[in-house]
Design an enzyme around this catalytic site. Sequence first.
Site, PDB file in Angstrom:
ATOM      1  N   THR A  51     -93.993  57.862  37.480  1.00  0.00           N
ATOM      2  CA  THR A  51     -93.490  59.046  38.382  1.00  0.00           C
ATOM      3  C   THR A  51     -92.127  59.356  38.481  1.00  0.00           C
ATOM      4  O   THR A  51     -91.652  60.604  37.850  1.00  0.00           O
ATOM      5  CB  THR A  51     -93.853  58.518  39.830  1.00  0.00           C
ATOM      6  N   PHE A  52     -91.195  58.617  38.567  1.00  0.00           N
ATOM      7  CA  PHE A  52     -89.700  58.962  38.777  1.00  0.00           C
ATOM      8  C   PHE A  52     -89.252  59.292  37.178  1.00  0.00           C
ATOM      9  O   PHE A  52     -88.572  60.174  37.099  1.00  0.00           O
ATOM     10  CB  PHE A  52     -89.036  57.854  39.179  1.00  0.00           C
TER      11      PHE A  52
END
Length: 470
Positions: free
Chosen positions: A121-122
């Site tokens: 995600t990040f």
Amino acid sequence: MVANETDSILTAPGHTRYQSIGPSEPEEETVKGKHKIAVAILITLASLLFGGVLVHGLTSGNEQAPIYNNGTHSFAPTVIFISLDGVVSHDLDLHFTPVLSEIAEQGVKADYMTPSFPPITFPSHWSLVTGLYPEAHGIVGNYFYDKNLNDSFYYKSPDQSWDSKWWGGEPIWITAVRQKKKSGVIMWPGCSTEFSGLRPTYSVAFNDHIKFDDKVDQVFDWIDLPLEDRPQFVGVYVQQVDQAGHAYGPYGNETFKQLHLADKSIGRLLDGLKERNLTDIVNVMVVSDHGMSETDKSRLIYYDDVLTEKELSLIWSIEASPTLGIRIHPSENEEEAVEILYEAFRRLHNSLDTPHFEVYKREDFPSRFQFRDNIRIPPLMVLPDAGWNFVTHKEFDPNLGGEYEPRGVHGYDNMSPESRAIFVAQGPDFPKKKTIVPFWNIELYSVMSRILHLKPSNNNNTLNGLLEVE
């Protein structure tokens, strides 16, 4: 090809010297056609009058920006950029997303978009908005250690993780503000970080209790502002599909329910734009950051079956799950310990009829991943096949029964079909009823910069803001 058609050298946290280059694409992602369309140069020199909307000029960063009018108000070029976390590219073929399917049919779609590595995600979200590979922007995982800073990044600790020391590159919302344009961001990873005194004009920090429809309401509030206050870039992060995918698997009923609900919220957004006569004025781009693979207790690799207690004691921490990103205990000689563990995992590899993983020292990690030139990347990487996971008997005892959790996992090879992300778009800067050749997520920062008439910051794009039609 180097971003901005220069020979710039990028520097990012822990990233000493990096020549901006393009990804090494596999054969299936090789350029298929010769007809390139600049997605943001689709408006001709001649003025075009349609539906009460007057459009003029070329949407090129070197030309005057067009001015649109919906019959009552003027609008500058605008992008609403939505990320549906964890949506696999083939999800759009499963009949749960009639709105997204309609955008894909009537606007543009890519068969898939390749996420940067690791497809987590990040890192992926920061690549989407900076145009940089994770090794260049420095967000190499959801959690990681930086030896130079002697500090650790952890995505669920905002007081620490929002510190700008972690975040390399320049996100599109800061590029906009730096060039005197407004931006609004809702819960996007990194949106609460300040860069040289700059923040997005408007922002909503992450709050897991806010529904997608509430975010749509916030977008309408911004779109309804006067021209001088209205953001031209709006970024929206949606987490529910990813959360359900981890808990129930990518093909679980709850996951499909959340996907359908997200699709309905996008439909509500499009209906609101239509009511405002903005369908042919506002560009809407919907992506995901990565896909997801289904897990199962039959696809577990017990590495403590072969590694000895002494070898295991060399491991200080493990990052980048499902990859074993191994850091060596500070009391050990790192080079020697890495060699010992590398040989240990090779021994494990050779002990299995079908290993379902590969082990690499950081400097030997395949170049196609664009993931080895940063001190934040662990010195030893053990990469499992999609859907496979490393465990110890202490972490999961097969004799106790029960299902292995999480039921869905991402972070595997970014070129695996299960890792592929979605891309669909519509608006004045996109053609109609076209399919885009698959591309990497690092391309979209320059695409959006071109649409918004921004001079992009240095980045790793290879297409110069152009997406190719099949």
